[in-house]
Scaffold this active site. Structure first.
Site, PDB file in Angstrom:
ATOM      1  N   GLU A  65       0.833  -1.193   0.039  1.00 35.02           N
ATOM      2  CA  GLU A  65      -0.037   0.013  -0.046  1.00 35.02           C
ATOM      3  C   GLU A  65       0.650   1.072  -0.091  1.00 35.02           C
ATOM      4  O   GLU A  65       1.777   1.509   0.874  1.00 35.02           O
ATOM      5  CB  GLU A  65      -0.897   0.019   1.245  1.00 35.02           C
ATOM      6  CG  GLU A  65      -1.859   1.084   1.287  1.00 35.02           C
ATOM      7  CD  GLU A  65      -2.769   0.997   2.502  1.00 35.02           C
ATOM      8  OE1 GLU A  65      -3.157  -0.130   2.993  1.00 35.02           O
ATOM      9  OE2 GLU A  65      -3.192   2.107   3.113  1.00 35.02           O
ATOM     10  N   LYS A 243      -7.093  -0.758  11.798  1.00 34.40           N
ATOM     11  CA  LYS A 243      -6.515  -1.352  10.445  1.00 34.40           C
ATOM     12  C   LYS A 243      -5.061  -0.402  10.304  1.00 34.40           C
ATOM     13  O   LYS A 243      -4.191  -0.732   9.640  1.00 34.40           O
ATOM     14  CB  LYS A 243      -7.479  -1.435   9.372  1.00 34.40           C
ATOM     15  CG  LYS A 243      -7.073  -2.160   7.972  1.00 34.40           C
ATOM     16  CD  LYS A 243      -6.113  -1.067   7.270  1.00 34.40           C
ATOM     17  CE  LYS A 243      -5.983  -1.681   6.004  1.00 34.40           C
ATOM     18  NZ  LYS A 243      -5.234  -0.928   5.074  1.00 34.40           N
ATOM     19  N   ASP A 259       4.448 -14.625  11.987  1.00 35.51           N
ATOM     20  CA  ASP A 259       3.218 -15.058  11.372  1.00 35.51           C
ATOM     21  C   ASP A 259       2.043 -13.937  11.860  1.00 35.51           C
ATOM     22  O   ASP A 259       1.758 -13.375  12.890  1.00 35.51           O
ATOM     23  CB  ASP A 259       2.917 -16.236  12.472  1.00 35.51           C
ATOM     24  CG  ASP A 259       1.630 -16.707  12.383  1.00 35.51           C
ATOM     25  OD1 ASP A 259       0.756 -16.062  11.643  1.00 35.51           O
ATOM     26  OD2 ASP A 259       1.423 -17.661  12.865  1.00 35.51           O
TER      27      ASP A 259
END
Ligand code: MEV
Length: 405
Positions: A65, A243, A259
């Site tokens: 992004e 987010k 992870d």
């Protein structure tokens, strides 16, 4: 590769594209997961200006992004003016869950299991001499009686200090090893034995102060606080707010071979720990009128272990960061999350994110349209001016520029 080629009707050039790998070669990738037919690349950037716990860091970030690396670098500069970010991680304790069903007397079973705590912890530790030698290992047990939709059941939590590992494998092995004692003590049947990704014993707390003049004055400071307040009042906004925090945390996680799903699961579960989904950070105005931010989030990461060892770029990222322990990595990641959040809130509370974002998006479109590096700026300028920021428009502009030439 042959089957995929036939199934999807790939042409030879496309197969060659799959075979072309970077620093993570096909052979290593093939040992990491199953059915490997290639590797996948993303942009690798480095965010600057980070001062965390009085140390300078260059922060490697892997992300598709636009604006994230620029946003983090900018906001890190504002935070630096106020002394940087202070970040502290708790002990590196992972939780492993052992589910026990069909327990005849659940509350008595709790006592019976706790009576054998030492035996259980010793057996858990016998599965990992290296961890114990490094000062880690199973530390404690917790037992709860749950009212599940199918009746009462027990869940045992094994609390393990995993030191510099992410730890999921370590605690899963321990949980499997101790299951027979727990069955014996409880008279029930053990079913699941698996790590909990709600790693709330492995928290990072990050704090920063941004002088009001550095960030654009009183109105901007107030705007950031209003932006946070909406997230605190409304889960629809809190999801987007968080987010933005994860944009930073996950970009560092990808760069360092972590992870990422475990981190996302942990962060969002923690955000909902009080029964309602909330923002992971808070922003307020201090007595001087400066902006103060605080982030609290579980961060379970490792600097040793399989995927980090096998991925040469993950190792390199740790070297660029200059972190030696999981704890320090987590502290930097917390700082990045907080700073990233500030970048987003400031942009949203002032000019909005689209202006900067669209310019960077237009760059991607220009490249996708086939613009050469020396053509990109001209394409971007016209595409942004047109207000139609699409691939078609980028193609059209590129054709026009080339035909003019
Ligand atoms: C975009 O990736 C992230 C933001 O939406 C975060 C936010 O709204 O706070 C800008």
């Amino acid at each position: 590769m042959r089957i995929v080629k036939e199934f999807a009707g790939l042409v030879d050039d496309e197969v060659e594209l799959l075979k072309k790998t970077g620093r993570l070669g096909l052979e290593v990738a093939d040992k990491m997961i199953e059915n490997v037919i290639g590797t996948f690349e993303l942009p690798y950037g480095v965010a600057v200006n980070f001062l965390v716990n009085n140390r300078d860091y260059l922060v490697p970030m892997v992300i598709e992004e636009p604006s994230v690396v620029a946003g983090a670098s900018n906001a890190a500069r504002w935070c630096r003016e106020g002394g940087g970010v202070v970040s502290t991680a708790t002990e590196q304790i992972m939780i492993s869950q052992i589910q026990v069903v069909k327990v005849p007397s659940p509350h008595t079973a709790v006592i019976r299991i706790l009576e054998r705590k030492k035996e259980i912890l010793d057996l858990a530790n016998s599965t990992n001499d290296v961890l114990v030698k490094l000062g880690g290992g199973a530390r404690d047990l917790e037992v709860r009686v749950l009212d599940s939709p199918v009746g009462k059941m027990l869940v045992v939590h094994l609390l393990v200090d995993v030191r510099d590992a992410m730890g999921a494998n370590i605690v899963n092995t321990m949980a499997e090893a101790v299951a027979p004692i727990i069955e014996d003590a409880s008279g029930g049947r053990v079913l699941l034995r698996i790590v909990s990704n709600l790693a709330d014993r492995r928290l990072v707390k990050s704090w920063t102060r941004v002088p009001k003049d550095v960030i654009g004055g009183e109105e901007v400071v107030e705007g950031v606080v209003y932006a946070w307040a909406l997230a605190a009042a409304d889960p629809y906004r809190a999801a987007t707010h968080n987010k933005g925090i994860m944009n930073g945390i996950i970009a560092v996680a990808l760069a360092t071979g972590q992870d990422t799903r475990a981190l996302e699961a942990g962060a969002h579960a923690y955000a909902a720990r009080r029964g309602r989904y909330e923002p992971l950070s808070t922003w307020e105005i201090d007595e001087r009128g400066d902006l103060v931010g605080y982030l609290e989030v579980p961060i379970a990461v490792g600097v040793v272990g399989g995927s980090i060892k096998s991925n040469p770029l993950a190792k390199l990222s740790l070297k660029i960061l200059g972190v030696r322990t999981a704890r320090e990595l987590a502290e930097v990641m917390g700082a990045v999350g907080l700073v990233q959040n500030l970048a987003a809130l400031r942009a949203l509370a002032t000019e909005g994110i689209q202006r900067g974002h669209m310019k960077l998006h237009a760059r991607q479109l220009a490249l996708a349209a086939g613009a050469r590096p020396e053509e990109v700026d001209a394409v971007v300028e016209e595409v942004v001016k047109s207000g139609r920021i699409t691939l078609e428009k980028a193609q059209e502009v590129l054709d026009k520029i080339r035909s003019r030439r």
